[in-house]
Write an enzyme that holds these catalytic residues in place. Structure first.
Site, PDB file in Angstrom:
ATOM      1  N   LYS A  52       0.838  -1.206   0.000  1.00 59.88           N
ATOM      2  CA  LYS A  52       0.000   0.000   0.000  1.00 59.88           C
ATOM      3  C   LYS A  52       0.874   1.258   0.000  1.00 59.88           C
ATOM      4  O   LYS A  52       0.592   2.218  -0.717  1.00 59.88           O
ATOM      5  CB  LYS A  52      -0.943  -0.025   1.214  1.00 59.88           C
ATOM      6  CG  LYS A  52      -2.052  -1.054   1.046  1.00 59.88           C
ATOM      7  CD  LYS A  52      -2.836  -1.323   2.323  1.00 59.88           C
ATOM      8  CE  LYS A  52      -3.735  -2.543   2.100  1.00 59.88           C
ATOM      9  NZ  LYS A  52      -4.459  -2.967   3.297  1.00 59.88           N
ATOM     10  N   GLN A  96      -4.653  -1.477   9.323  1.00 55.34           N
ATOM     11  CA  GLN A  96      -4.424  -2.812   8.755  1.00 55.34           C
ATOM     12  C   GLN A  96      -4.992  -3.880   9.693  1.00 55.34           C
ATOM     13  O   GLN A  96      -4.681  -3.898  10.879  1.00 55.34           O
ATOM     14  CB  GLN A  96      -2.915  -3.022   8.529  1.00 55.34           C
ATOM     15  CG  GLN A  96      -2.576  -4.334   7.868  1.00 55.34           C
ATOM     16  CD  GLN A  96      -3.164  -4.468   6.458  1.00 55.34           C
ATOM     17  OE1 GLN A  96      -3.117  -3.524   5.657  1.00 55.34           O
ATOM     18  NE2 GLN A  96      -3.741  -5.623   6.146  1.00 55.34           N
ATOM     19  N   ASP A 119     -11.120   2.446   3.438  1.00 53.48           N
ATOM     20  CA  ASP A 119     -11.329   1.002   3.246  1.00 53.48           C
ATOM     21  C   ASP A 119     -12.814   0.693   3.021  1.00 53.48           C
ATOM     22  O   ASP A 119     -13.160  -0.383   2.529  1.00 53.48           O
ATOM     23  CB  ASP A 119     -10.854   0.230   4.489  1.00 53.48           C
ATOM     24  CG  ASP A 119      -9.521  -0.470   4.248  1.00 53.48           C
ATOM     25  OD1 ASP A 119      -9.184  -0.704   3.074  1.00 53.48           O
ATOM     26  OD2 ASP A 119      -8.842  -0.791   5.243  1.00 53.48           O
TER      27      ASP A 119
END
Ligand code: NDP
Length: 278
Positions: A52, A96, A119
């Site tokens: 990422k 995460q 997200d």
């Protein structure tokens, strides 16, 4: 023989679009910033976070890294999220997953400002999708919509069967296909006669988490098959939930693993980081 849907090429196209938007914004004095939080040192998470950050670098997005020790308390993490929520320089916040067991993922996701939930996992974002309002779309299913559209595959009016009903893939996928006017069926472990249901699909999206389970017997002649699964086989090679060699002889389009859905997830994350400026 089916045509391969090239997720690598399509994801590169999306990242290039993001890159050019980011550079336009830079010229206007705006810097796009993604805050990336990782708690602990899980090896798989290290790889995902690294990828990422690399994608951010490619697109010109500043990634602000918060690497916290495994012993971080839930309160400490919530406090950091509070600070990032209030920081006008931060456009997106990514935590995460998985988090260590002593931290509630639900609480942490709920603490992220919906305007920064890149997200798209929060109840707020999923709720917005469910009622057809603007909001962040979960990256993997949003990537699949882009794969279909950019390959020129018609979605409206077609019969779509999704195998899997997880919160991060199956359920938002069903809502997004519905939003695109497909006729949608969702299958799961309690579905009776799975083959009968999947054999109706014009578009079959597979997110079961079982290596190579879907063989040609599950697929209608000429269907489009999207494989979300990622596994390592006995020879340490990547494979999906679909038996590619068996199914490719029967369907019209298919995504390979690797190089299909996988690269789209990060590309859509990059897209979400700039979406408020589009
Ligand atoms: P989950 O394990 O959360 O969900 C699996 C789903 O499949 C469940 O809904 C389950 O049903 C259903 N299922 C399991 N076995 C069967 C069966 N025999 N028949 C019918 N349905 C079944 O997985 P995820 O959605 O998180 O992920 C799915 C796959 O996609 C995994 O391989 C994962 O690694 C991969 N993945 C890939 C991503 C990418 O970027 N490419 C991103 C996210 C995931 P039930 O609900 O009844 O238990």
């Amino acid at each position: 023989m089916a045509e391969r849907i090239d997720g690598k090429a399509i994801s590169a196209q999306i990242k290039d679009e993001v890159k050019s938007k980011v550079s336009e914004l830079k010229n206007e004095g705006i810097e796009v910033c993604l805050a990336v939080i990782q708690v602990g040192n899980d090896p798989a998470s290290n790889v995902y976070v690294g990828n990422k950050k690399k994608a951010c670098e490619y697109c010109g997005i500043r990634s602000e890294s918060h690497e916290l020790p495994e012993s971080t308390s839930e309160d400490e993490l919530l406090e950091l999220i509070g600070r990032l929520n209030a920081d006008a320089a931060v456009d997106g916040i990514l935590v995460q997953l998985p988090l260590p067991e002593h931290i509630s993922e639900d609480k942490v996701i709920a603490a992220i400002d919906p305007a920064k939930d890149v997200d798209g996992f929060s109840v707020n974002s999923v709720g917005a999708l469910a009622v057809g309002k603007k909001g962040f779309r979960s990256c993997t299913p949003a990537g699949i919509i882009e794969l279909l559209k950019r390959t020129g595959i018609e979605i409206a009016g077609r019969e779509c069967v999704i195998i899997g009903r997880s919160n991060i893939v199956g359920k938002p996928m069903a809502l997004m296909m519905l939003e695109q006017n497909a006729t949608v069926t969702v299958c799961h472990s309690k579905t009776v006669n799975l083959r009968d249901v999947t054999s109706r699909a014009d578009i079959l999206i597979v997110a079961i988490g079982r290596p190579k389970m879907i063989t040609a017997g599950y697929v209608k002649e000429g269907a489009v098959v999207i494989d979300v699964g990622i596994h390592r086989n006995e020879n340490n090679k990547l494979c999906g939930d679909v038996d590619f060699d068996d199914v490719a002889g029967k369907c019209s389009y298919i995504t390979p693993v690797p190089g299909g859905v996988g690269p789209m997830t990060i590309a859509m994350l990059m897209h979400n980081c700039v979406s408020k400026y589009l």
